[in-house]
Design an enzyme around this catalytic site. Structure first.
Site, PDB file in Angstrom:
ATOM      1  N   CYS A  70      49.924  90.815  29.535  1.00 60.36           N
ATOM      2  CA  CYS A  70      48.993  91.365  28.542  1.00 60.36           C
ATOM      3  C   CYS A  70      48.741  90.438  27.349  1.00 60.36           C
ATOM      4  O   CYS A  70      47.593  90.339  26.892  1.00 60.36           O
ATOM      5  CB  CYS A  70      49.469  92.725  28.062  1.00 60.36           C
ATOM      6  SG  CYS A  70      49.600  93.914  29.414  1.00 60.36           S
ATOM      7  N   GLU A  90      33.017  86.921  51.428  1.00 60.47           N
ATOM      8  CA  GLU A  90      33.288  88.296  51.017  1.00 60.47           C
ATOM      9  C   GLU A  90      33.917  89.105  52.143  1.00 60.47           C
ATOM     10  O   GLU A  90      34.827  89.894  51.923  1.00 60.47           O
ATOM     11  CB  GLU A  90      31.999  88.981  50.532  1.00 60.47           C
ATOM     12  CG  GLU A  90      31.566  88.550  49.150  1.00 60.47           C
ATOM     13  CD  GLU A  90      32.647  88.788  48.092  1.00 60.47           C
ATOM     14  OE1 GLU A  90      33.384  89.782  48.183  1.00 60.47           O
ATOM     15  OE2 GLU A  90      32.767  87.952  47.186  1.00 60.47           O
TER      16      GLU A  90
HETATM   17  S1  SF4 Z   1      43.911  94.659  31.531  1.00 59.29           S
HETATM   18 FE1  SF4 Z   1      45.297  95.650  30.072  1.00 59.29          FE
HETATM   19  S2  SF4 Z   1      47.153  96.008  31.257  1.00 59.29           S
HETATM   20 FE2  SF4 Z   1      45.981  94.490  32.376  1.00 59.29          FE
HETATM   21  S3  SF4 Z   1      46.773  92.523  31.658  1.00 59.29           S
HETATM   22 FE3  SF4 Z   1      44.971  93.035  30.418  1.00 59.29          FE
HETATM   23  S4  SF4 Z   1      45.808  94.025  28.610  1.00 59.29           S
HETATM   24 FE4  SF4 Z   1      47.409  94.068  30.164  1.00 59.29          FE
END
Ligand code: SF4
Length: 321
Positions: A194, A40
């Site tokens: 995403c 860490e």
């Molecule tokens: S947290 Fe939201 S912005 Fe980030 S990769 Fe996942 S879906 Fe996309």
């Protein structure tokens, strides 16, 4: 976002982590709190790849336990840390080991009372070394939370609140590791992936991920110009002393200064120029050699010099000699 969508997110996250997570990282497969603590601290400002390939195993071989680290000299600890940068981390690790008397504490509050352990590290050690149901926070997790909750200007208090809200208290270990992996493997600063992300069902920022957090305008770090003089006596020994103060504490350096270079370097031989980028400034230095008188504690033969703990800038100077 309601309880049902969060539970759904947890299911997706665990599925994704089982299939794609970096479960084999050595600090995820050990039950040794000391080894996890070392990882860490190393990972605070250094990438996984560098820690894995050049430092984690080597450090643990040299100091295999908290008592072994406590018994080592500061010089040996700094030498083992050489190249990792942010040397206060090593000095604090050493000091913390001495204060622990053999056992690393297991509560966030006790961990935070040790030198060099802030809230983020204390939570990470509690979560990963002691499998406690506490959320972890680091750069990748901050970005993921900012995007899931569409926070343009997240502050610490807000992020911790969101982190607690999302935490899977039934499987906190895998949850926290997965959040870090999502941040580094999917929710990248640029080009987040995403469509592959398990947080899609709750992510409020997925339509415009790069807006969260809002990009900060970066100022170029200030430039520091110095002269550095390597002093050598008639036996070929070089003068170097350990630094005092916060910056590179304990690492050896040569004579250095700013301004008045013409007067100070009169009679010296010019060796060359070095440039070193630090987190908060850029160093540009002209390096000189001076024949000097002196001997004793701080005078080192060329062989001894190579074994002293030194920062990257001093290593560059050694190459000019
Ligand atoms: S947290 Fe939201 S912005 Fe980030 S990769 Fe996942 S879906 Fe996309």
């Amino acid at each position: 976002m309601n309880k049902k969508s969060i539970a759904d997110f947890h299911r997706r996250l665990h599925r994704w982590y089982a299939a794609h997570g970096r479960r084999e990282l050595p600090w995820r497969t050990t039950a040794d709190p000391y080894a996890i603590y070392i990882s860490e601290v190393m990972l605070q400002q250094t990438q996984v790849k560098t820690v894995l390939e050049r430092y984690y195993f080597q450090f643990l071989r040299r100091f295999p336990s908290l008592p072994a680290l406590a018994a080592a000299s500061r010089k040996d600890v700094l030498t083992a840390w050489q190249g990792l940068g942010y040397y206060n981390r090593a000095a604090n690790l050493h000091e913390a080991a001495k204060r622990c008397h053999g056992t690393l504490p297991d509560t966030v509050d006790e961990l935070m009372a040790l030198p060099g352990i802030g809230r983020n590290t204390a939570h990470a050690v509690a979560a990963f070394a002691y499998r406690q149901a506490v959320a972890v926070m680091e750069a990748n997790v901050k970005r993921v939370l900012s995007r899931i909750f569409a926070l343009e200007k997240p502050d610490d208090a807000g992020l911790w609140e969101k982190a607690r809200l999302l935490l899977d208290t039934k499987e906190p270990f895998d949850y926290n590791q997965a959040m870090m992996d999502i941040g580094s493997m999917l929710c990248a600063r640029r080009a987040p992936r995403c469509p592959e992300c398990p947080a899609q069902n709750i992510c409020e920022g997925k339509a415009s991920p790069q807006s969260y957090p809002a990009p900060k305008s970066k100022k170029a770090p200030p430039l520091r110009r110095q002269w550095i003089i390597v002093r050598r006596n008639s036996k070929g020994e070089i003068y170097a002393t350990p630094r005092k103060g916060k910056f590179l504490n304990g690492l050896y350096h040569f004579c250095e200064g700013e301004g008045g270079a013409e007067r100070r370097v009169r009679g010296c031989v010019y060796l060359g120029h070095i440039r070193q980028q630090y987190s908060h400034f850029t160093l540009e230095a002209e390096v000189y050699m001076e024949n000097a008188r002196g001997q004793g504690k701080h005078w080192h033969s060329p062989a001894q010099l190579k074994k002293l703990p030194m920062s990257a800038a001093e290593k560059k100077i050694l190459q000019l000699l």
